[in-house]
Design an enzyme around this catalytic site. Sequence first.
Site, short mmCIF file in Angstrom:
data_model
loop_
_atom_site.label_atom_id
_atom_site.label_comp_id
_atom_site.label_asym_id
_atom_site.label_seq_id
_atom_site.Cartn_x
_atom_site.Cartn_y
_atom_site.Cartn_z
N SER A 1 0.82 -1.20 0.00
CA SER A 1 0.00 0.00 0.00
C SER A 1 0.86 1.26 0.00
CB SER A 1 -0.93 0.00 1.22
OG SER A 1 -1.71 1.17 1.26
N THR B 1 -11.13 10.37 -0.41
CA THR B 1 -12.30 9.77 0.22
C THR B 1 -12.78 10.61 1.41
OG1 THR B 1 -11.54 7.57 -0.41
CG2 THR B 1 -13.16 7.70 1.36
N GLY C 1 -17.06 7.59 0.09
CA GLY C 1 -16.78 6.21 -0.27
C GLY C 1 -16.65 6.03 -1.76
N TRP D 1 -10.07 7.76 5.94
CA TRP D 1 -9.38 6.55 5.47
C TRP D 1 -8.19 6.93 4.58
CZ3 TRP D 1 -11.19 3.42 8.74
CH2 TRP D 1 -12.54 3.39 9.07
N ALA E 1 -3.30 3.15 -9.13
CA ALA E 1 -3.17 2.42 -7.87
C ALA E 1 -3.83 1.04 -7.97
CB ALA E 1 -3.79 3.23 -6.74
N GLY F 1 -6.33 -24.72 10.61
CA GLY F 1 -7.08 -25.04 11.82
C GLY F 1 -6.81 -24.05 12.94
N GLY F 2 -6.70 -24.55 14.15
CA GLY F 2 -6.48 -23.70 15.31
C GLY F 2 -5.25 -22.81 15.19
N GLU G 1 -10.20 1.42 -2.85
CA GLU G 1 -9.94 1.62 -4.28
C GLU G 1 -11.05 1.03 -5.14
OE1 GLU G 1 -7.45 3.39 -5.30
OE2 GLU G 1 -5.90 3.31 -3.76
#
Length: 384
Positions: free
Chosen positions: A91, A132, A137, A162, A242, A339-340, A363
């Site tokens: 990013s 934004t 949005g 954001w 981007a 799993g766990g 984006e």
Amino acid sequence: MLDFYRVASLFTPEEMQVRAAARAFLEAEAAPHVADWWERGLFPRHLVPKLGELGMIGANMPVEHGGGGASNAAHGLIMYELERIDSGLRSFASVQTGLIMYPILAYGSDSQVRRYLPGVARGDLVGCFALTEHDGGSDPAAMSATARRDGGHYVIDGAKMWISYGNIADFALVWARGETGIMGFIVPAGTPGLAANPVKRKMSLRASDTSELVFDGARVPASHRLPGAEGLSAPLSCLTQARYGIAWGALGALEAVYSEALEFSASRVTFGKPIAARQLVQAKLVKMLGDHTRGLLMAWRLARLKDEGALDYSQVSLAKRDNVRAALEGARAARDILGGPGITLDHAAIRHMLNMETVDTYEGTYDVHTLIVGRKLTGHQALG
């Protein structure tokens, strides 16, 4: 690099050297620490000059303006390797290249290009892209931030939300509604009337800085306006840049979770045999591999179209939509295979899964990109 169809043969030796150098650096300098950065909510600012030194910022920008002069495939492969480690790293480089360097080069004055591009490419300067808003949005045309001309200055009011790297940026590239429509401005950090508020309690992109920017009579000289940016098409063109990087980066995250799940499945034994021998586990792995293979071919073709100047924004939308959703679903499947143990930061799957929840949204959401491509196919606007 995960490459089931030997797509590497389609890249030039120079492009593959760029990829190998990026992986070697990131494996040494970032991979051992990224889980800790993510858990603590820290962006590794100390890496920024090194990213600049290695040409990982602005790789596809012109050499005469501080960029690397590399192909768009080389830039994409860098995004791939950065996001294979963490979305926060990709990013950063994606924002600096596509949302800062590109708009200044495309729409800025000669003096703005000389002042900012080399410093951003070196990692000496950090910019943030302020488009934004809280209620905007996916509808940037509804922005409420304003820029009012006052003699030799513009006065900016409003709030942006954001905003990646807003708290560490040396300047913000701000989009606001002025007398002739949407305009772009370079607003230095520390400008009176500009406040950056960190977004806290994030459970995604934690190794990245996210901010709210508030403009309360922020006053900048008229020379800080991007003279070539007229209307909404200017910031939207930046988003295409981007999104191109995101389409590549998501594949790096998909490789990371696939490789981790494959290795784990070979060593995890239940009922007398490794879970890699189970049909349902194999089905998940094959789905991840197939998605990655299709995505890599799509990204390679996008790069060549971009080099040729023949790239359409809807093609980028399709790649961003499909590759990011594939990475998100792959990360969820990998966490399931683990799993766990998969819920802990001892493994990468949960971190990539949570990061991809953001990348799938920002984006342009999956649904928005669906409608962008749908409009291209049918000629009918379904957005709004």
